[in-house]
Design a protein around this motif. Structure first.
Motif, PDB file in Angstrom:
ATOM      1  N   VAL A  23       0.846  -1.195   0.000  1.00  0.00           N
ATOM      2  CA  VAL A  23       0.000   0.000   0.000  1.00  0.00           C
ATOM      3  C   VAL A  23       0.877   1.238   0.000  1.00  0.00           C
ATOM      4  O   VAL A  23       1.837   1.325   0.764  1.00  0.00           O
ATOM      5  N   ALA A  26      -2.253   5.519   2.902  1.00  0.00           N
ATOM      6  CA  ALA A  26      -3.341   4.951   3.687  1.00  0.00           C
ATOM      7  C   ALA A  26      -3.711   5.889   4.822  1.00  0.00           C
ATOM      8  O   ALA A  26      -2.907   6.724   5.246  1.00  0.00           O
ATOM      9  N   ASN A  27      -4.916   5.737   5.283  1.00  0.00           N
ATOM     10  CA  ASN A  27      -5.375   6.497   6.433  1.00  0.00           C
ATOM     11  C   ASN A  27      -5.160   5.682   7.699  1.00  0.00           C
ATOM     12  O   ASN A  27      -5.594   4.530   7.783  1.00  0.00           O
ATOM     13  N   ALA A  39      -6.463  -0.740   4.294  1.00  0.00           N
ATOM     14  CA  ALA A  39      -6.162  -0.207   2.967  1.00  0.00           C
ATOM     15  C   ALA A  39      -6.076  -1.330   1.960  1.00  0.00           C
ATOM     16  O   ALA A  39      -5.672  -2.448   2.284  1.00  0.00           O
ATOM     17  N   HIS A  44      -6.653  -3.430  -6.093  1.00  0.00           N
ATOM     18  CA  HIS A  44      -7.851  -3.889  -5.391  1.00  0.00           C
ATOM     19  C   HIS A  44      -7.957  -5.406  -5.326  1.00  0.00           C
ATOM     20  O   HIS A  44      -9.036  -5.977  -5.468  1.00  0.00           O
ATOM     21  N   GLY A  69      -4.033  10.694   7.002  1.00  0.00           N
ATOM     22  CA  GLY A  69      -3.574  10.136   5.724  1.00  0.00           C
ATOM     23  C   GLY A  69      -2.072  10.272   5.610  1.00  0.00           C
ATOM     24  O   GLY A  69      -1.531  11.353   5.762  1.00  0.00           O
ATOM     25  N   ILE A 121      -6.554  11.491   1.819  1.00  0.00           N
ATOM     26  CA  ILE A 121      -6.699  10.267   1.032  1.00  0.00           C
ATOM     27  C   ILE A 121      -8.162   9.846   1.054  1.00  0.00           C
ATOM     28  O   ILE A 121      -8.774   9.733   2.117  1.00  0.00           O
ATOM     29  N   ASP A 122      -8.681   9.644  -0.132  1.00  0.00           N
ATOM     30  CA  ASP A 122     -10.038   9.102  -0.219  1.00  0.00           C
ATOM     31  C   ASP A 122      -9.942   7.599  -0.086  1.00  0.00           C
ATOM     32  O   ASP A 122      -9.383   6.934  -0.947  1.00  0.00           O
ATOM     33  N   SER A 123     -10.438   7.090   0.973  1.00  0.00           N
ATOM     34  CA  SER A 123     -10.349   5.644   1.114  1.00  0.00           C
ATOM     35  C   SER A 123     -11.726   5.081   1.418  1.00  0.00           C
ATOM     36  O   SER A 123     -12.544   5.723   2.089  1.00  0.00           O
ATOM     37  N   GLU A 124     -11.933   3.900   0.873  1.00  0.00           N
ATOM     38  CA  GLU A 124     -13.198   3.241   1.140  1.00  0.00           C
ATOM     39  C   GLU A 124     -12.958   2.228   2.241  1.00  0.00           C
ATOM     40  O   GLU A 124     -12.103   1.369   2.123  1.00  0.00           O
ATOM     41  N   HIS A 125     -13.700   2.388   3.284  1.00  0.00           N
ATOM     42  CA  HIS A 125     -13.560   1.440   4.375  1.00  0.00           C
ATOM     43  C   HIS A 125     -14.437   0.239   4.066  1.00  0.00           C
ATOM     44  O   HIS A 125     -15.626   0.390   3.786  1.00  0.00           O
TER      45      HIS A 125
END
Lengths: 265, 515
Positions: A23, A26-27, A39, A44, A69, A121-125
């Motif tokens: 990675v 990451a957040n 992350a 993906h 982030g 950081i745009d992160s999808e949890h």
């Protein structure tokens, strides 16, 4: 205000070394329960979950939940400046755009402050459901790393099959094929050298060795690794972090397309 | 002006003595406020006159003692004992206020505390900074023989000095900040400091006894200082170089040859691969062919061939990303394969008829293929120069001779010949496919086939191998793929990238939903 004091600073160093390859950014999420990260890798395919529970810190102060982030490579660069015996303190202000890593030498005669810029950081949890795995293999982490390394020199994918006999890692490549079988072995003197297989039903899944090899970067964190397998579910490769948390790697399996191969033979 | 200044000092001293309980001596005052020691003494005197109550004074008495051998004596006494002490001096003695403090300290050493800290800070300043201790400017006694560092240019450095002195408050934090910055400097400063002390001692000697020998000693520290001085400057230069982008350049200047070569070398190597390889490889093939003709040994030459082909393969890897067409055309021979194995056999027959050589066994074919490949390429050399399209289809194997004809006559049929030639491989153990792409690069593929396997399986093997060669990174997934599928992947221009965008690789997002 955030202030986390980790006496065993080397743990954080190792954690970063283990995930930075997979990675980039990451957040890090801090809450009253602990310091965590989730992350995905850029393609993906794999997911990293990290948890360092607040109890593991000598001093843990987190006034409100905060997400920071960070570029993991940059963070690793800074942590590399800490000695292995150093005490690491992570400090951040609410709403600030930097995080500070403070390294104290064990004798307290050297104190270093490293301030790193944070990033958005745009992160999808992702919600990871609790699942009953068909098979859970616990084995020495170094052994697992060795197997992945060896097999990757022959093929690109590994088939992990768990049967009553044991766990089999197999690969095929241009130059040939390889099968490594590890039998259940709990009779060794040292528990960390044991191989334990907890199987409900036989499983066989195919994974990209490239990712497996990335996961094994976490080998220094723990003597043992646990591999949880279930058909049609990502494998979980978990390394425990000294009583205070874990690093878990999730890897989506490769989809088998054997029916297309049959007409050929 | 002077009045207001003095007033300011009064207030300062008042607060220092009253609030901070500091011992304010004339030395400290002089250094801290950049006034001469005489001026400082005068200020203290005034201060004492104004605020006599609630303060303790220490006086410095100096004069000749009343004894047989006259001795010049300097003594510090507290206020109450002043009169008594004055009695001991012979005739008049000078009485000056040495320091002012809230109370007389029990330990006389604490009289010097503030002074000492201040002096230490001044010594710790970079040697390039000229401060009042270094140039001794506020001392009432000076010696013209003593050479100061920084060329003794007190006038020039006066401005920075005052700044530094202001910054250099009595707090210790300043020194803490400074010291880690440049340890080397510190050590040099210490070296400086020692001679300074030496000078002081010497001076006192001069004052007291008037010894002229001391002059030698004075020169010594001065020399030491001079020696020490160049060091910091040179040290300054080094980091300056490093910080600049010159660092790489300076390295290069040290190892100009070593550093200069590799840089152009790497692109050169690639260049060779891309451009000169096609030109070279035919020659290689030629020599290989000649060798083959000389000795009929199969195995050795297999090895040599494989190596050469390996190199050529590398060319493909490097550039498949760019030319997707190549990849497609590489894999294209597979389609006819599947269509009919009959074709291939016919083709095989054709080629065997056309080639003048006889095939006794399949084992022998191996060597023949190679020989022919060699001759084939020899023959093709001139052709390549003329028409690149002709050479594009250069193929090895039994069909090569056939292709020779076809290529010469009608280049457009080339693709077909390649395709036809390919199916003939099942009967061979090893087939080499050579092809020249549009850019004039030669691509050779080595395909191994099992003798015992049937007609269809070898087909699969060949496709696998083409995949594995074009798909360096993705060879294993390709093995499982049926030819059609693999073609599709190749068509995407996958190769190394295909490893990541593997269609069989599941996505983690399909297992875990977003929260």
């Amino acid at each position: 205000m955030l202030e986390l004091r980790l006496v065993q600073g080397s743990l954080l160093k190792k954690v970063l070394e283990s995930i930075k390859e997979l990675v980039n950014d990451a957040n890090f999420d801090c809450s009253s329960t602990g310091f965590s990260l989730q992350a995905m890798d850029s393609s993906h395919v794999a997911l990293v979950g990290l948890l360092l529970r607040s109890e593991g810190f000598e001093h843990y102060r987190c006034d409100r939940n905060i997400s920071m982030g960070m570029n993991l490579n940059n963070m690793a660069k800074m942590l590399k400046c800490a000695g292995n015996d150093d005490i690491i303190t992570i400090k951040a202000d609410d709403g600030g755009d930097t995080v500070t890593f403070m390294f104290e030498s064990p004798t307290q005669d050297k104190i270093s402050d490293f301030e790193m810029k944070l990033m958005d950081i745009d992160s999808e949890h992702l919600g990871i459901p609790e699942a009953e795995y068909h098979a859970i293999v616990k084995m020495p982490s170094s052994e697992f790393a060795r197997i992945c390394r060896d097999l990757s020199s022959i093929g690109d994918t590994v088939v992990i099959s768990v049967t009553k006999e044991g766990v089999k890692f197999s690969t095929k490549g241009d130059i040939g094929s390889a099968n490594i079988v590890c039998r259940q072995n709990t009779s060794v003197d040292k528990p960390e050298e044991a191989t334990m297989i907890d199987m409900n039903e036989p499983v066989s899944l195919t994974f990209a060795l490239r990712y497996m090899n990335s996961f094994t970067k976490a080998t220094p964190l723990s003597n043992t690794v646990s591999i949880s397998l279930s058909n049609e579910l990502p494998v979980v490769v978990e390394y425990k972090i000294a009583e205070m948390g874990y690093v878990r790697f999730y890897l989506a399996p490769k989809i088998e397309e054997e029916e297309e191969e049959k007409p050929q033979v | 002006m002077a009045q207001s200044k003095t007033l300011n000092f009064m207030h300062e001293i008042q607060s220092l003595v009253g609030d901070k309980l500091q011992v304010v001596s004339y030395k400290w005052l002089s250094r801290n406020y950049m006034v001469s020691s005489d001026e400082a003494k005068r200020i203290l005197q005034e201060f004492v006159q104004k605020h006599e109550g609630g303060l303790e004074m220490v006086y410095a008495l100096s004069g000749w003692l009343k004894s047989k051998d006259p001795i010049y004596h300097i003594r510090l006494v507290t206020g109450p004992k002043l009169a008594e002490a004055q009695q001991e001096f012979d005739g008049d003695c000078s009485v000056q206020v040495y320091s002012v403090q809230a109370s007389i300290p029990k330990d006389p050493a604490s009289l010097w505390d503030a002074e000492f800290i201040q002096a230490e800070e001044l010594f710790k300043q970079p040697s390039s900074v000229d401060n009042c201790l270094r140039d001794n400017r506020f001392c009432g006694i000076s010696n013209s023989f003593v050479r100061r560092n920084v060329d003794g240019s007190t006038v020039v450095s006066a401005a920075p000095l005052s700044k530094s002195a202001v910054r250099e408050g009595p707090t210790k934090s300043n020194t803490v900040q400074q010291s880690p910055k440049n340890i080397a400097r510190d050590s040099i400063d210490k070296v400086d400091a020692k001679p300074q002390n030496g000078i002081k001692e010497v001076k006192s000697e001069i004052n007291g006894i008037g010894n002229t020998v001391a002059l030698d000693n004075i020169n010594k520290p001065a020399e030491q200082k001079e020696k020490a001085l160049p060091l910091p400057t040179s040290k300054k230069k080094v980091p300056a170089d490093k910080s600049g982008s010159v660092a790489g350049g300076s390295l290069a200047s040290f190892w100009s040859r070593a550093s200069a070569k590799p840089k152009p070398c790497t692109p050169l190597v690639e260049h060779n691969n891309t451009v000169s390889n096609p030109a070279v490889s035919p020659e290689k093939a030629q020599t290989a062919c000649e060798e083959e003709c000389d000795s009929g040994n199969d195995d050795n030459h297999n090895v040599s061939f494989r190596r050469s082909s390996n190199r050529k393969r590398r060319v493909v890897f490097d550039f498949t990303d760019e030319d997707e067409d190549d990849v497609v055309s590489l894999a294209s021979p597979d389609f006819p394969n599947k269509q009919s194995s009959q074709d291939s056999r016919q083709n095989d027959k054709n080629t065997s008829e056309k080639t003048t050589l006889n095939f006794d066994s399949q084992e022998e074919n191996k060597s023949r293929v190679k020989e022919e490949r060699g001759t084939d390429q020899k023959a093709h050399l001139p052709l390549r120069d003329n028409v690149s399209a002709i050479s594009k289809c250069t193929n090895t194997g039994k069909s090569s001779s056939e292709k020779l004809h076809s290529c010469a006559s009608e280049p457009s049929v080339n693709e077909d010949t390649v395709n036809k030639a390919h199916p003939c491989s099942p009967k061979k153990r090893k087939v080499m496919k050579t092809r020249i792409d549009e850019r004039g690069r030669e691509v050779v593929e080595v395909v191994w086939e099992g003798e015992e396997t049937g007609v269809k399986k070898p087909d699969k093997v060949t496709t696998k191998n083409t995949d594995s060669k074009t798909n360096a990174a993705n060879s294993a997934p390709a093995t499982k793929k049926p030819p059609a599928n693999s073609n599709a992947i190749n068509g995407k221009g996958g190769n190394k990238k295909a490893g990541k965008k593997d269609p069989k690789q599941g996505n983690i997002l399909s297992f875990f939903s977003k929260v």
